[in-house]
Design an enzyme around this catalytic site. Structure first.
Site, short mmCIF file in Angstrom:
data_model
loop_
_atom_site.label_atom_id
_atom_site.label_comp_id
_atom_site.label_asym_id
_atom_site.label_seq_id
_atom_site.Cartn_x
_atom_site.Cartn_y
_atom_site.Cartn_z
N SER A 1 0.83 -1.20 0.00
CA SER A 1 0.00 0.00 0.00
C SER A 1 0.87 1.26 0.00
CB SER A 1 -0.96 -0.04 1.19
OG SER A 1 -1.95 0.96 1.10
N ASP B 1 -5.79 -3.41 -2.31
CA ASP B 1 -4.68 -3.20 -1.38
C ASP B 1 -4.15 -4.52 -0.81
OD1 ASP B 1 -3.18 -2.44 0.96
OD2 ASP B 1 -4.29 -0.56 1.02
#
Length: 324
Positions: free
Chosen positions: A61, A189
């Site tokens: 991320s 993510d």
């Protein structure tokens, strides 16, 4: 694999394998400004040789964006400025009325920033340092680790645009829509399974770089995420859907990060593994630019506190302090 001669006695030399050094960077949205500030302190102390020490950068991320930025040749100070400048833009306009049915933010703002930062045509194989960046692919239901082709056994990831991999790893559920890297996939993510990518980096070093655990050194940096806690069991028994819906993503991130930290420490030991995070108890939302602003100073403080240990881990010598 880097090999250097070491003198072990008068007239005698021994070839010694250099340690394999990994930088592992957690996910956490705008809390990545903490991570960038820690790195900037290390860079100020040790200069360009700090980033040049790493053989691999692993990120999830926001940590994936940082890893890609550093691997593309940007300095730690430049990535810190990137967070200062772009964070408030990315999270400036949340959806209000339709948020229950759509992601909180229009991802086109983030995509435009990433495309501008990395360039539309820059590919993973153009990076200066090998990378591993996590994601989760929804159509096939598969954990993904996107890499440049840094091993002869790896194929395909190196041809992907860097900005798209950055977009995929940071597509946090409920915050941003998923990202397509090919015609029939859908990525979110990587924090849903590997918010702390330390074990991803260790696996890569052992499997593809053929390194023993005793050869590996790792610097792992968190984003000040806080563990979910309750006051008593009684308080936990009355937690319903609304409570868990608000806490689920944070629980996934913090619990997986803590578990991975413990695993990496057990495998490497304290002499070969350094984890830097904040012990502050304040909960900071990953998309709140105002709340995240103090994290830069937290990161600078944490970096200064650990700078000597970073030097020991990476065999670095301090230089005169630089300013941004």
């Amino acid at each position: 694999m880097t090999v250097r001669p070491r003198r072990i006695g008068f007239g005698s030399w021994l070839l010694v394998t250099e340690p394999y050094r990994i930088l592992a960077l957690d996910g956490g949205g705008l809390r990545g400004i903490f991570t960038a500030a820690v790195l900037a302190e290390a860079e100020a102390a040790y200069g360009p040789s700090f980033l040049q020490r790493f053989d691999l950068m692993a990120g999830t991320s926001t940590g994936g964006i940082l890893a890609l930025g550093l691997a593309s040749g940007r300095t730690c100070a430049e990535m810190l400025r990137f967070y200062r400048d772009t964070g408030p833009q990315i999270f400036a306009t949340p959806r209000r009325i339709r948020q229950a049915f759509r992601p909180k933010y229009d991802r086109r703002v983030l995509d435009d920033i990433l495309r501008n930062e990395f360039g539309a045509t820059t590919l993973m194989n153009d990076l200066h340092t090998p990378v591993c960046v996590t994601a989760y692919e929804l159509v096939s239901g598969t954990n993904r680790v996107w890499k440049d082709d840094h091993s002869t056994e790896l194929r395909g990831g190196g041809d992907l645009p860097v900005w798209k991999v950055a977009a995929a790893t940071s597509a946090a559920p409920t915050y941003f829509a998923p990202v397509q890297l090919d015609a029939a996939d859908s990525h979110i993510d990587g924090g849903v399974w590997g918010n702390n990518p330390a074990m991803v980096g260790l696996t890569e070093a052992v499997r593809y770089a053929s390194r023993d655990l005793s050869d590996i050194r790792m610097l792992s940096i968190g984003t000040t995420s806080q563990a979910l806690q309750v006051s008593t069991h009684t308080a936990a028994t009355v937690m319903g859907l609304a409570h868990w819906a608000n806490k689920a993503l944070g629980l996934l991130h913090s619990s997986s990060s803590a578990a991975t930290d413990n695993q990496a420490r057990l495998l490497l030991g304290d002499a070969r593994y350094l984890r830097i995070d904040s012990d502050r108890t304040r909960t900071v939302k990953l998309d709140d630019a105002t709340q995240c602003r103090p994290l830069e100073e937290w990161g600078h403080n944490a970096g200064r506190l650990h700078v000597a240990k970073i030097g020991q881990l990476l065999d670095l010598e301090r230089q005169g302090r630089k300013t941004e």
